[in-house]
Design a protein around this motif. Structure first.
Motif, PDB file in Angstrom:
ATOM      1  N   VAL A 243       0.945  -1.163   0.003  1.00  0.00           N
ATOM      2  CA  VAL A 243      -0.134   0.036   0.006  1.00  0.00           C
ATOM      3  C   VAL A 243       0.973   1.206  -0.073  1.00  0.00           C
ATOM      4  CG1 VAL A 243      -1.875   1.141   1.166  1.00  0.00           C
ATOM      5  CG2 VAL A 243      -1.745  -1.073   1.384  1.00  0.00           C
ATOM      6  N   HIS A 244       0.623   2.250  -1.022  1.00  0.00           N
ATOM      7  CA  HIS A 244       1.372   3.346  -1.154  1.00  0.00           C
ATOM      8  C   HIS A 244       0.461   4.522  -0.213  1.00  0.00           C
ATOM      9  CE1 HIS A 244       4.255   1.822  -3.863  1.00  0.00           C
ATOM     10  NE2 HIS A 244       3.345   1.162  -4.421  1.00  0.00           N
ATOM     11  N   LEU A 245       1.228   5.064   0.573  1.00  0.00           N
ATOM     12  CA  LEU A 245       0.478   6.152   1.714  1.00  0.00           C
ATOM     13  C   LEU A 245       1.130   7.631   1.432  1.00  0.00           C
ATOM     14  CD1 LEU A 245      -0.034   3.600   4.716  1.00  0.00           C
ATOM     15  CD2 LEU A 245      -1.496   4.174   2.994  1.00  0.00           C
ATOM     16  N   MET A 246       0.182   8.284   1.765  1.00  0.00           N
ATOM     17  CA  MET A 246       0.692   9.864   2.012  1.00  0.00           C
ATOM     18  C   MET A 246       0.082  10.414   3.110  1.00  0.00           C
ATOM     19  SD  MET A 246       0.180  12.839  -0.918  1.00  0.00           S
ATOM     20  CE  MET A 246      -1.602  12.642  -1.066  1.00  0.00           C
ATOM     21  N   LEU A 247       0.925  11.107   3.895  1.00  0.00           N
ATOM     22  CA  LEU A 247       0.719  11.812   5.030  1.00  0.00           C
ATOM     23  C   LEU A 247       0.152  13.080   5.195  1.00  0.00           C
ATOM     24  CD1 LEU A 247       0.839  11.407   8.198  1.00  0.00           C
ATOM     25  CD2 LEU A 247       3.028  12.700   8.000  1.00  0.00           C
ATOM     26  N   ALA A 248      -1.130  13.164   5.361  1.00  0.00           N
ATOM     27  CA  ALA A 248      -1.865  14.696   5.535  1.00  0.00           C
ATOM     28  C   ALA A 248      -1.609  15.066   7.087  1.00  0.00           C
ATOM     29  CB  ALA A 248      -3.414  14.404   5.529  1.00  0.00           C
ATOM     30  N   GLU A 249      -1.125  16.260   7.055  1.00  0.00           N
ATOM     31  CA  GLU A 249      -0.710  16.973   8.429  1.00  0.00           C
ATOM     32  C   GLU A 249      -0.542  18.427   8.191  1.00  0.00           C
ATOM     33  OE1 GLU A 249       2.764  18.135   9.058  1.00  0.00           O
ATOM     34  OE2 GLU A 249       3.208  17.999   6.932  1.00  0.00           O
ATOM     35  N   PRO A 250      -0.571  19.143   9.363  1.00  0.00           N
ATOM     36  CA  PRO A 250      -0.729  18.662  10.547  1.00  0.00           C
ATOM     37  C   PRO A 250      -2.123  18.565  11.384  1.00  0.00           C
ATOM     38  CG  PRO A 250      -0.548  21.283  10.413  1.00  0.00           C
ATOM     39  CD  PRO A 250      -0.520  20.699   9.226  1.00  0.00           C
ATOM     40  N   SER A 251      -3.224  19.238  10.477  1.00  0.00           N
ATOM     41  CA  SER A 251      -4.695  18.959  11.176  1.00  0.00           C
ATOM     42  C   SER A 251      -5.407  18.849   9.749  1.00  0.00           C
ATOM     43  CB  SER A 251      -5.009  19.709  12.069  1.00  0.00           C
ATOM     44  OG  SER A 251      -6.321  19.795  12.187  1.00  0.00           O
ATOM     45  N   PRO A 252      -6.330  17.887   9.514  1.00  0.00           N
ATOM     46  CA  PRO A 252      -6.371  16.610  10.019  1.00  0.00           C
ATOM     47  C   PRO A 252      -4.909  15.770   9.836  1.00  0.00           C
ATOM     48  CG  PRO A 252      -7.697  16.412   8.200  1.00  0.00           C
ATOM     49  CD  PRO A 252      -7.155  17.687   8.169  1.00  0.00           C
ATOM     50  N   LEU A 253      -4.746  15.019  10.813  1.00  0.00           N
ATOM     51  CA  LEU A 253      -3.361  14.290  10.924  1.00  0.00           C
ATOM     52  C   LEU A 253      -3.882  12.597  10.719  1.00  0.00           C
ATOM     53  CD1 LEU A 253      -0.403  14.152  11.325  1.00  0.00           C
ATOM     54  CD2 LEU A 253      -0.988  13.490  13.701  1.00  0.00           C
ATOM     55  N   LYS A 260      -5.072   8.688  -6.277  1.00  0.00           N
ATOM     56  CA  LYS A 260      -5.538   9.898  -6.894  1.00  0.00           C
ATOM     57  C   LYS A 260      -5.109  11.172  -6.479  1.00  0.00           C
ATOM     58  CE  LYS A 260     -10.177   9.752  -4.743  1.00  0.00           C
ATOM     59  NZ  LYS A 260     -11.503   9.587  -4.906  1.00  0.00           N
ATOM     60  N   LEU A 261      -4.500  11.169  -5.237  1.00  0.00           N
ATOM     61  CA  LEU A 261      -3.870  12.380  -4.558  1.00  0.00           C
ATOM     62  C   LEU A 261      -2.493  12.396  -4.765  1.00  0.00           C
ATOM     63  CD1 LEU A 261      -6.144  12.498  -1.275  1.00  0.00           C
ATOM     64  CD2 LEU A 261      -6.219  14.033  -3.250  1.00  0.00           C
ATOM     65  N   HIS A 262      -1.896  11.347  -5.282  1.00  0.00           N
ATOM     66  CA  HIS A 262      -0.426  11.375  -5.393  1.00  0.00           C
ATOM     67  C   HIS A 262       0.008  12.463  -6.091  1.00  0.00           C
ATOM     68  CE1 HIS A 262       3.828   9.993  -6.050  1.00  0.00           C
ATOM     69  NE2 HIS A 262       3.597   9.292  -4.863  1.00  0.00           N
ATOM     70  N   LYS A 263      -0.520  12.838  -7.455  1.00  0.00           N
ATOM     71  CA  LYS A 263       0.179  13.774  -7.962  1.00  0.00           C
ATOM     72  C   LYS A 263      -0.296  15.307  -7.607  1.00  0.00           C
ATOM     73  CE  LYS A 263       0.254  10.998 -12.305  1.00  0.00           C
ATOM     74  NZ  LYS A 263      -0.224  11.052 -13.677  1.00  0.00           N
ATOM     75  N   ILE A 264      -1.305  15.372  -6.830  1.00  0.00           N
ATOM     76  CA  ILE A 264      -1.800  16.711  -6.222  1.00  0.00           C
ATOM     77  C   ILE A 264      -0.960  16.896  -5.262  1.00  0.00           C
ATOM     78  CG2 ILE A 264      -3.686  17.836  -5.008  1.00  0.00           C
ATOM     79  CD1 ILE A 264      -5.288  16.008  -6.806  1.00  0.00           C
ATOM     80  N   GLY A 265      -0.321  16.354  -4.339  1.00  0.00           N
ATOM     81  CA  GLY A 265       0.402  16.572  -2.986  1.00  0.00           C
ATOM     82  C   GLY A 265      -0.153  16.801  -1.784  1.00  0.00           C
ATOM     83  N   PRO A 266       0.859  16.772  -0.672  1.00  0.00           N
ATOM     84  CA  PRO A 266       0.185  16.501   0.593  1.00  0.00           C
ATOM     85  C   PRO A 266      -0.474  17.719   1.104  1.00  0.00           C
ATOM     86  CG  PRO A 266       2.792  16.022   0.387  1.00  0.00           C
ATOM     87  CD  PRO A 266       2.294  16.445  -1.004  1.00  0.00           C
ATOM     88  N   SER A 267      -0.247  18.985   0.671  1.00  0.00           N
ATOM     89  CA  SER A 267      -1.059  20.007   0.881  1.00  0.00           C
ATOM     90  C   SER A 267      -2.547  19.751   0.783  1.00  0.00           C
ATOM     91  CB  SER A 267      -0.436  21.307   0.661  1.00  0.00           C
ATOM     92  OG  SER A 267       0.783  21.689   1.081  1.00  0.00           O
ATOM     93  N   ALA A 268      -2.756  19.556  -0.591  1.00  0.00           N
ATOM     94  CA  ALA A 268      -4.039  19.096  -1.107  1.00  0.00           C
ATOM     95  C   ALA A 268      -4.643  18.167  -0.455  1.00  0.00           C
ATOM     96  CB  ALA A 268      -3.771  18.932  -2.664  1.00  0.00           C
ATOM     97  N   SER A 269      -3.884  16.984  -0.102  1.00  0.00           N
ATOM     98  CA  SER A 269      -4.715  16.022   0.635  1.00  0.00           C
ATOM     99  C   SER A 269      -5.007  16.141   1.661  1.00  0.00           C
ATOM    100  CB  SER A 269      -3.538  14.755   0.883  1.00  0.00           C
ATOM    101  OG  SER A 269      -2.308  14.868   1.818  1.00  0.00           O
ATOM    102  N   VAL A 270      -4.511  17.131   2.776  1.00  0.00           N
ATOM    103  CA  VAL A 270      -4.909  17.534   3.911  1.00  0.00           C
ATOM    104  C   VAL A 270      -6.411  18.459   3.582  1.00  0.00           C
ATOM    105  CG1 VAL A 270      -4.471  19.412   5.706  1.00  0.00           C
ATOM    106  CG2 VAL A 270      -2.617  18.190   4.899  1.00  0.00           C
ATOM    107  N   THR A 298      -4.333  27.348  -3.797  1.00  0.00           N
ATOM    108  CA  THR A 298      -3.797  26.406  -4.994  1.00  0.00           C
ATOM    109  C   THR A 298      -4.167  25.251  -4.586  1.00  0.00           C
ATOM    110  OG1 THR A 298      -1.763  27.957  -4.955  1.00  0.00           O
ATOM    111  CG2 THR A 298      -1.803  25.655  -5.748  1.00  0.00           C
ATOM    112  N   ALA A 299      -4.644  24.722  -3.479  1.00  0.00           N
ATOM    113  CA  ALA A 299      -4.852  23.170  -3.431  1.00  0.00           C
ATOM    114  C   ALA A 299      -6.495  22.869  -3.815  1.00  0.00           C
ATOM    115  CB  ALA A 299      -4.845  22.725  -1.904  1.00  0.00           C
ATOM    116  N   LEU A 300      -7.276  24.128  -3.484  1.00  0.00           N
ATOM    117  CA  LEU A 300      -8.616  23.866  -3.927  1.00  0.00           C
ATOM    118  C   LEU A 300      -8.591  24.069  -5.421  1.00  0.00           C
ATOM    119  CD1 LEU A 300     -10.404  26.483  -1.326  1.00  0.00           C
ATOM    120  CD2 LEU A 300     -10.759  23.848  -1.499  1.00  0.00           C
ATOM    121  N   ASN A 301      -7.902  24.754  -6.141  1.00  0.00           N
ATOM    122  CA  ASN A 301      -7.816  25.048  -7.687  1.00  0.00           C
ATOM    123  C   ASN A 301      -7.345  23.474  -8.171  1.00  0.00           C
ATOM    124  OD1 ASN A 301      -8.850  27.314  -7.788  1.00  0.00           O
ATOM    125  ND2 ASN A 301      -6.872  28.275  -7.856  1.00  0.00           N
TER     126      ASN A 301
END
Length: 335
Positions: A243-253, A260-270, A298-301
C-alpha cells in the motif's frame, strides 16, 4: 484478567470440540483477537502516526484505510507510549480526532511507563492497566524504549515476547508493536540492499514472534510518502500486502492512500481530508488545516481540476467533495 491461571492444559478432545476455528476479527482481513503484529520502520518515517491512526480507527469505529473498517462492537485500546510527552500526544490526538473522533473511555494512553515490559514488574503493571481498560487492541510503541537490556540479547528479547504472550493469554488483546529497522546495508557502490523482513534491529526473536510483520519505508526524500507492505503473514490475511500512503498533516493528521491524490501533493490531501469531514469555506480551511491562504487556494484549484471537489454557488464559496462526504462522528458501536 489477573486471576486467570498461568497455564492451561487442554485435553485433545476438548480442544478439538471447540467451535472457534478462527479468531474473531477486529478489522476484517487486517486485525483479529490476540493478533501479533510488528511494524518495522526507520526512525521518523511515521510509524507512530500510523499505529495511532489504527488505534483511533478501532476505538472510534472508523475506516482505517479504504475497505478496512472495524466490526461493530465496543472496542477499547490501550496505547503504551515509550516516547513523547503529554503535550505531543495531546496535539496529535486532537489533530487526528478532527477526522477520527472517539467516545470517552475508548482510547487510553499510558505515556512513559516506569516499568520495562520484559520484567515481572512490567508484566504486572500492564495487566493492572488492562484490567481497567479491557483492551481489544494494545499498542507497544516502541520496543527499545520499553525493554530492559539489549535488543540484540536473545534472553532479554525472549523475556519481552514471553511477557507479551502471557499478557495476551490473560487479556485476549491484539498487540501491535513498533520496532526500528537496523541501518541500511549497502553495496560497495553505495546502493542500498533490500533486506525485506530481515531489516529489523536486534534479536531474531522479534521476527519469530509476530503473526504479521509489516514494513514501512519512505518512498522519496519527501517523508509524506511511504510504502507499507507485509510479506510475512502466518494466517494468510494480507490486507497490507503493498500500500502506497501519503501523510496529511498537521490537521487533520492521518495517512491516506496515495492514488488519485499522489500527483496533487500533501497540502491538497490535507484540504481534501478536511472537506471529507464537512463542507467548508476557504477561511474555514485556513483555520482547520493551519495552511496559508495561498496554499489553500492553490490546493482547492488543483482538487477542482482533478474533479475531487466543487464549490457551491454561494458567497463566500462553500467547498465540498464531489463524492458523498463522510461526516466523522462519535459512533454508537453498541448495536
Amino acid at each position: 484478567y489477573i486471576d486467570m491461571p498461568e497455564d492451561l492444559l487442554w485435553e485433545s478432545a476438548e480442544l478439538l470440540s471447540s467451535q472457534d476455528d478462527e479468531a474473531p476479527e477486529i478489522i476484517p482481513g487486517l486485525l483479529s483477537v490476540e493478533d501479533k503484529i510488528i511494524l518495522v520502520a526507520a526512525p521518523k518515517v511515521g510509524k507512530s502516526i500510523l499505529v495511532q491512526q489504527i488505534a483511533s480507527s478501532v476505538a472510534g469505529g472508523h475506516e482505517f484505510l479504504p475497505g478496512m473498517t472495524p466490526v461493530k462492537g465496543e472496542h477499547r485500546v490501550l496505547y503504551i507510549a515509550g516516547e513523547g510527552d503529554v503535550f505531543t500526544w495531546r496535539k496529535r490526538g486532537r489533530n487526528m480526532g478532527s477526522r477520527l473522533p472517539i467516545a470517552e473511555e475508548r482510547l487510553w494512553y499510558w505515556i512513559m511507563p516506569s516499568f520495562m515490559i520484559n520484567t515481572r514488574e512490567g508484566l504486572q503493571a500492564m495487566l493492572e492497566q488492562a484490567a481497567m481498560v479491557q483492551p481489544t487492541l494494545t499498542v507497544i510503541d516502541p520496543i527499545y524504549a520499553l525493554m530492559k537490556g539489549s535488543m540484540r540479547d536473545d534472553e532479554a528479547a525472549g523475556d519481552f515476547v514471553r511477557n507479551l504472550n502471557t499478557y495476551q493469554h490473560k487479556t485476549h488483546s491484539a498487540v501491535i508493536v513498533c520496532h526500528h529497522s537496523h541501518r541500511a546495508v549497502r553495496t560497495e557502490t553505495g546502493m542500498t540492499v533490500s533486506e525485506g523482513d530481515e531489516s529489523y534491529f536486534g534479536s531474531m526473536v522479534f521476527a519469530a514472534w509476530p503473526k504479521s510483520l509489516w514494513l514501512m519505508k519512505k518512498e522519496s526524500n519527501d517523508l509524506h510518502y511511504v510504502h507499507l507492505s507485509c510479506r510475512t503473514n502466518r494466517d494468510g490475511r494480507n490486507a497490507v500486502e503493498s500500500v502506497h500512503l501519503m501523510l496529511a498533516e498537521p490537521s487533520p493528521l492521518l495517512f491516506t492512500v496515495a492514488d488519485k491524490l499522489h500527483k496533487i501533493g500533501p497540502s491538497a490531501s490535507v484540504i481534501y481530508e478536511s472537506l471529507k469531514t464537512q463542507p467548508r469555506t476557504a477561511d474555514d480551511l485556513i483555520t482547520e488545516t493551519e495552511r496559508a491562504r495561498s496554499t489553500v487556494s492553490t490546493a482547492l484549484n488543483s482538487l477542482r481540476t482533478a474533479g475531487l471537489v466543487k464549490p457551491r454557488g454561494t458567497r463566500p464559496e462553500i467547498w465540498e467533495v464531489t463524492e458523498p462526504w463522510y461526516t466523522p462522528q462519535i459512533v454508537d458501536v453498541s448495536t
